[in-house]
Design a protein around this motif. Structure first.
Motif, PDB file in Angstrom:
ATOM      1  N   GLN A 158      24.405   2.877   2.141  1.00 21.47           N
ATOM      2  CA  GLN A 158      23.366   1.981   2.903  1.00 21.47           C
ATOM      3  C   GLN A 158      22.450   1.664   1.791  1.00 21.47           C
ATOM      4  N   VAL A 159      22.171   0.474   1.659  1.00 22.76           N
ATOM      5  CA  VAL A 159      21.147  -0.058   0.636  1.00 22.76           C
ATOM      6  C   VAL A 159      19.888  -0.265   1.424  1.00 22.76           C
ATOM      7  N   GLN A 160      18.691   0.265   0.922  1.00 23.32           N
ATOM      8  CA  GLN A 160      17.377  -0.323   1.388  1.00 23.32           C
ATOM      9  C   GLN A 160      16.530  -0.683   0.357  1.00 23.32           C
ATOM     10  N   LEU A 161      15.719  -1.749   0.705  1.00 18.62           N
ATOM     11  CA  LEU A 161      14.603  -2.254  -0.044  1.00 18.62           C
ATOM     12  C   LEU A 161      13.267  -1.522   0.422  1.00 18.62           C
ATOM     13  N   VAL A 162      12.723  -0.954  -0.574  1.00 15.59           N
ATOM     14  CA  VAL A 162      11.408  -0.228  -0.302  1.00 15.59           C
ATOM     15  C   VAL A 162      10.258  -1.032  -1.078  1.00 15.59           C
ATOM     16  N   GLU A 163       9.400  -1.658  -0.209  1.00 16.88           N
ATOM     17  CA  GLU A 163       8.170  -2.284  -0.816  1.00 16.88           C
ATOM     18  C   GLU A 163       6.785  -1.510  -0.971  1.00 16.88           C
ATOM     19  N   SER A 164       6.309  -1.878  -1.694  1.00 20.61           N
ATOM     20  CA  SER A 164       4.829  -1.302  -2.155  1.00 20.61           C
ATOM     21  C   SER A 164       3.767  -2.446  -2.476  1.00 20.61           C
ATOM     22  N   GLY A 165       2.568  -2.066  -2.422  1.00 17.90           N
ATOM     23  CA  GLY A 165       1.488  -2.846  -3.056  1.00 17.90           C
ATOM     24  C   GLY A 165       0.723  -3.733  -2.210  1.00 17.90           C
ATOM     25  N   GLU A 166       0.857  -3.215  -0.910  1.00 18.61           N
ATOM     26  CA  GLU A 166       0.061  -4.161   0.098  1.00 18.61           C
ATOM     27  C   GLU A 166      -1.601  -3.922  -0.077  1.00 18.61           C
ATOM     28  N   GLY A 167      -2.492  -4.732   0.290  1.00 21.13           N
ATOM     29  CA  GLY A 167      -3.767  -4.548   0.352  1.00 21.13           C
ATOM     30  C   GLY A 167      -4.719  -5.671   0.765  1.00 21.13           C
ATOM     31  N   VAL A 168      -6.001  -5.575   0.610  1.00 20.84           N
ATOM     32  CA  VAL A 168      -6.789  -6.652   0.955  1.00 20.84           C
ATOM     33  C   VAL A 168      -7.725  -6.868  -0.415  1.00 20.84           C
ATOM     34  N   VAL A 169      -7.692  -8.158  -0.582  1.00 19.59           N
ATOM     35  CA  VAL A 169      -8.473  -8.183  -1.775  1.00 19.59           C
ATOM     36  C   VAL A 169      -9.285  -9.620  -1.522  1.00 19.59           C
ATOM     37  N   GLN A 170     -10.435  -9.584  -2.306  1.00 19.61           N
ATOM     38  CA  GLN A 170     -11.183 -10.802  -2.225  1.00 19.61           C
ATOM     39  C   GLN A 170     -10.652 -12.166  -2.979  1.00 19.61           C
ATOM     40  N   PRO A 171     -10.986 -13.309  -2.702  1.00 21.51           N
ATOM     41  CA  PRO A 171     -10.331 -14.521  -3.259  1.00 21.51           C
ATOM     42  C   PRO A 171     -10.554 -14.164  -4.707  1.00 21.51           C
ATOM     43  N   GLY A 172      -9.670 -14.728  -5.500  1.00 24.70           N
ATOM     44  CA  GLY A 172      -9.686 -14.829  -7.027  1.00 24.70           C
ATOM     45  C   GLY A 172      -9.276 -13.423  -7.495  1.00 24.70           C
ATOM     46  N   GLY A 173      -9.030 -12.121  -6.603  1.00 26.68           N
ATOM     47  CA  GLY A 173      -8.620 -11.100  -6.992  1.00 26.68           C
ATOM     48  C   GLY A 173      -6.912 -11.092  -7.255  1.00 26.68           C
ATOM     49  N   SER A 174      -6.667  -9.944  -7.630  1.00 22.99           N
ATOM     50  CA  SER A 174      -5.099  -9.606  -8.016  1.00 22.99           C
ATOM     51  C   SER A 174      -4.510  -8.459  -7.220  1.00 22.99           C
ATOM     52  N   LEU A 175      -3.196  -8.486  -7.041  1.00 21.24           N
ATOM     53  CA  LEU A 175      -2.543  -7.550  -6.492  1.00 21.24           C
ATOM     54  C   LEU A 175      -1.043  -7.569  -7.105  1.00 21.24           C
ATOM     55  N   ARG A 176      -0.323  -6.294  -7.268  1.00 18.77           N
ATOM     56  CA  ARG A 176       0.958  -6.316  -7.702  1.00 18.77           C
ATOM     57  C   ARG A 176       1.932  -5.836  -6.522  1.00 18.77           C
TER      58      ARG A 176
END
Length: 120
Positions: free
Chosen positions: A1-19
């Motif tokens: 069984q294949v699973q896709l596991v995500e990470s990196g969620e968050g709250v940022v201010q405008p102009g900010g960055s996330l991966r």
């Protein structure tokens, strides 16, 4: 069984960055392509960016120049670096992958979704 596991969620201010990261786990032959979709409240799910195992990438016009998708084939992982984030980027982001199983049959898989909120 294949699973896709995500990470990196968050709250940022405008102009900010996330991966964001998404790793495919399980037993399979190969990954043909991976992508990120997003869905904002009251809107349809839309393609944000995609990349093939050969490195060919595409972007939605709304994120060109701000988001970068990349894939580490050895780790079965796709990344999306999101810079210069705007409030309109707020959405649940979903990882998507097209994977060949051991019989070389192609299947589509979705991650569980990860929330990205851009707010001051």
């Amino acid at each position: 069984q294949v699973q896709l596991v995500e990470s990196g969620e968050g709250v940022v201010q405008p102009g900010g960055s996330l991966r964001l990261s998404c790793t495919a786990s399980g037993t399979f032959f190969s990954i043909n392509a991976m992508a990120w979709y997003r869905q904002a409240p009251g809107k349809e799910r839309e393609l944000v960016a995609s990349i093939t195992s050969g490195g060919f990438s595409k972007y939605a016009d709304s994120v060109k120049g701000r988001f970068t998708i990349s894939m580490d084939n050895a780790k079965n992982t796709v990344y999306m670096q999101m810079n210069s984030l705007k409030p309109e980027d707020t959405a649940v982001y979903y990882c998507y992958s097209e994977i060949q199983d051991l019989r070389r049959l192609l299947y589509q898989y979705w991650g569980q979704g990860t929330q990205v909120t851009v707010s001051s």
